[in-house]
Design a protein around this motif. Structure first.
Motif, PDB file in Angstrom:
ATOM      1  N   GLU A  85       0.890  -1.182  -0.193  1.00 56.54           N
ATOM      2  CA  GLU A  85      -0.139  -0.083  -0.040  1.00 56.54           C
ATOM      3  C   GLU A  85       0.739   1.216   0.000  1.00 56.54           C
ATOM      4  N   ALA A  86       2.256   1.135   0.623  1.00 57.54           N
ATOM      5  CA  ALA A  86       2.878   2.472   0.650  1.00 57.54           C
ATOM      6  C   ALA A  86       3.579   2.688  -0.754  1.00 57.54           C
ATOM      7  N   TYR A  87       3.669   3.882  -0.939  1.00 56.56           N
ATOM      8  CA  TYR A  87       4.510   4.370  -2.132  1.00 56.56           C
ATOM      9  C   TYR A  87       5.872   5.326  -1.724  1.00 56.56           C
ATOM     10  N   GLU A  88       5.334   6.085  -0.638  1.00 56.81           N
ATOM     11  CA  GLU A  88       6.630   7.179  -0.357  1.00 56.81           C
ATOM     12  C   GLU A  88       6.845   7.261   1.185  1.00 56.81           C
ATOM     13  N   VAL A  89       7.861   7.427   1.676  1.00 53.75           N
ATOM     14  CA  VAL A  89       8.004   7.522   2.965  1.00 53.75           C
ATOM     15  C   VAL A  89       8.730   8.791   3.427  1.00 53.75           C
ATOM     16  N   LYS A  90       8.002   9.542   3.918  1.00 51.22           N
ATOM     17  CA  LYS A  90       9.110  10.937   4.189  1.00 51.22           C
ATOM     18  C   LYS A  90       9.234  11.107   5.735  1.00 51.22           C
ATOM     19  N   ILE A  91      10.532  11.325   6.187  1.00 52.20           N
ATOM     20  CA  ILE A  91      11.034  11.377   7.398  1.00 52.20           C
ATOM     21  C   ILE A  91      11.928  12.810   7.451  1.00 52.20           C
ATOM     22  N   GLY A  92      11.267  13.701   7.929  1.00 50.25           N
ATOM     23  CA  GLY A  92      12.102  14.990   8.054  1.00 50.25           C
ATOM     24  C   GLY A  92      12.155  15.587   6.561  1.00 50.25           C
ATOM     25  N   ASP A  93      12.952  16.193   5.894  1.00 51.37           N
ATOM     26  CA  ASP A  93      12.896  16.677   4.685  1.00 51.37           C
ATOM     27  C   ASP A  93      13.473  15.594   3.502  1.00 51.37           C
ATOM     28  N   GLN A  94      13.634  14.099   3.821  1.00 51.17           N
ATOM     29  CA  GLN A  94      13.913  13.152   3.140  1.00 51.17           C
ATOM     30  C   GLN A  94      12.669  12.325   2.778  1.00 51.17           C
ATOM     31  N   ALA A  95      12.344  12.303   1.368  1.00 51.55           N
ATOM     32  CA  ALA A  95      11.546  11.218   0.896  1.00 51.55           C
ATOM     33  C   ALA A  95      12.162  10.007   0.414  1.00 51.55           C
ATOM     34  N   TYR A  96      11.524   8.752   0.709  1.00 54.68           N
ATOM     35  CA  TYR A  96      12.189   7.362   0.275  1.00 54.68           C
ATOM     36  C   TYR A  96      11.210   6.784  -0.534  1.00 54.68           C
ATOM     37  N   ARG A  97      11.652   6.124  -1.542  1.00 57.04           N
ATOM     38  CA  ARG A  97      10.826   5.353  -2.621  1.00 57.04           C
ATOM     39  C   ARG A  97      11.187   4.023  -2.886  1.00 57.04           C
ATOM     40  N   ARG A  98      10.816   2.991  -3.437  1.00 53.71           N
ATOM     41  CA  ARG A  98      11.300   1.769  -3.812  1.00 53.71           C
ATOM     42  C   ARG A  98      12.212   2.255  -4.986  1.00 53.71           C
ATOM     43  N   PRO A  99      13.232   1.507  -5.258  1.00 51.77           N
ATOM     44  CA  PRO A  99      14.110   1.659  -6.557  1.00 51.77           C
ATOM     45  C   PRO A  99      13.245   1.527  -7.766  1.00 51.77           C
ATOM     46  N   GLY A 100      13.481   2.566  -8.530  1.00 50.98           N
ATOM     47  CA  GLY A 100      12.810   2.294  -9.989  1.00 50.98           C
ATOM     48  C   GLY A 100      11.203   3.160  -9.786  1.00 50.98           C
ATOM     49  N   ASP A 101      10.740   3.561  -8.659  1.00 49.54           N
ATOM     50  CA  ASP A 101       9.575   4.205  -8.597  1.00 49.54           C
ATOM     51  C   ASP A 101       9.655   5.704  -9.030  1.00 49.54           C
ATOM     52  N   PRO A 102       8.845   6.205  -9.879  1.00 47.64           N
ATOM     53  CA  PRO A 102       9.131   7.725 -10.451  1.00 47.64           C
ATOM     54  C   PRO A 102       8.846   8.523  -8.981  1.00 47.64           C
ATOM     55  N   PRO A 103       9.140   9.864  -9.126  1.00 53.61           N
ATOM     56  CA  PRO A 103       8.813  10.960  -7.914  1.00 53.61           C
ATOM     57  C   PRO A 103       7.259  11.054  -7.702  1.00 53.61           C
ATOM     58  N   LEU A 104       6.713  11.113  -6.658  1.00 54.82           N
ATOM     59  CA  LEU A 104       5.235  11.345  -6.328  1.00 54.82           C
ATOM     60  C   LEU A 104       4.723  12.429  -7.423  1.00 54.82           C
ATOM     61  N   GLU A 105       5.389  13.607  -7.619  1.00 57.23           N
ATOM     62  CA  GLU A 105       4.865  14.650  -8.489  1.00 57.23           C
ATOM     63  C   GLU A 105       4.500  14.171  -9.833  1.00 57.23           C
ATOM     64  N   LYS A 106       5.404  13.305 -10.413  1.00 59.90           N
ATOM     65  CA  LYS A 106       5.392  12.600 -11.804  1.00 59.90           C
ATOM     66  C   LYS A 106       4.142  11.578 -11.836  1.00 59.90           C
ATOM     67  N   VAL A 107       3.937  11.006 -10.769  1.00 61.99           N
ATOM     68  CA  VAL A 107       2.713   9.999 -10.551  1.00 61.99           C
ATOM     69  C   VAL A 107       1.467  10.789 -10.636  1.00 61.99           C
ATOM     70  N   ILE A 108       1.440  11.989  -9.843  1.00 60.27           N
ATOM     71  CA  ILE A 108       0.014  12.781  -9.722  1.00 60.27           C
ATOM     72  C   ILE A 108      -0.172  13.273 -11.140  1.00 60.27           C
ATOM     73  N   GLN A 109       0.877  13.841 -11.603  1.00 59.62           N
ATOM     74  CA  GLN A 109       0.780  14.569 -12.931  1.00 59.62           C
ATOM     75  C   GLN A 109       0.314  13.539 -14.013  1.00 59.62           C
ATOM     76  N   LYS A 110       0.533  12.269 -13.940  1.00 58.57           N
ATOM     77  CA  LYS A 110      -0.077  10.998 -14.994  1.00 58.57           C
ATOM     78  C   LYS A 110      -1.193  10.807 -14.550  1.00 58.57           C
ATOM     79  N   LEU A 111      -1.610  10.665 -13.316  1.00 59.38           N
ATOM     80  CA  LEU A 111      -3.289  10.363 -13.119  1.00 59.38           C
ATOM     81  C   LEU A 111      -3.792  11.727 -13.582  1.00 59.38           C
ATOM     82  N   GLN A 112      -3.478  12.811 -13.412  1.00 55.57           N
ATOM     83  CA  GLN A 112      -4.336  14.044 -13.842  1.00 55.57           C
ATOM     84  C   GLN A 112      -4.609  13.944 -15.273  1.00 55.57           C
ATOM     85  N   ASN A 113      -3.192  13.507 -15.922  1.00 51.72           N
ATOM     86  CA  ASN A 113      -3.430  13.574 -17.574  1.00 51.72           C
ATOM     87  C   ASN A 113      -4.480  12.522 -17.887  1.00 51.72           C
ATOM     88  N   GLU A 114      -4.427  11.468 -17.317  1.00 46.79           N
ATOM     89  CA  GLU A 114      -5.175  10.398 -17.647  1.00 46.79           C
ATOM     90  C   GLU A 114      -6.742  10.648 -17.309  1.00 46.79           C
TER      91      GLU A 114
END
Length: 129
Positions: A85-114
């Protein structure tokens, strides 16, 4: 030693409370009850591993956590990133994702375009009727 390595070493030596946020995978509709269920499930699993963490559902895609012992932060981060269920973990100012996952902003933009494309297709279908 580069900056990410230094930040990683600093996380290992944190002893006080830590808080952060988990962004859930986008594109999956969830109710507030489902988000609260995910938070409860994670809390129970981590308690069995003696990690004292509290999760709170913020909205449909965000869960906030507070970790009592900062030295457990690396183990918590690894656990959260292994959850489907988890996409991104943010601790302090650091955001962590699985290797190969695009940044959250790109995912949001892709969903908005769709969504915009689907809305345009609906408009054409209505015109044809």
């Amino acid at each position: 030693m580069n900056i990410p390595q230094m930040q990683e070493e600093m996380l290992k030596r944190q002893f006080g409370p830590v808080f952060g946020f988990v962004k859930l995978r986008l594109g999956t509709p969830r109710s507030v009850a489902e988000v609260m269920e995910i938070a409860t499930k994670w809390s129970k699993v981590l308690k069995t591993g003696s990690i004292e963490v509290k999760f709170m559902a913020i909205d449909f895609v965000t869960i906030m956590f507070t970790l009592q012992r900062g030295q457990d932060v690396l183990e918590l981060r690894e656990f959260l990133l292994k959850q489907p269920e988890a996409y991104e973990v943010k601790i302090g100012d650091q955001a962590y994702r699985r290797p190969g996952d695009p940044p959250l902003e790109k995912v949001i933009q892709k969903l908005q375009n769709e969504n915009n494309k689907d809305d345009a297709d609906d408009g054409r279908a209505k015109e044809e009727l």
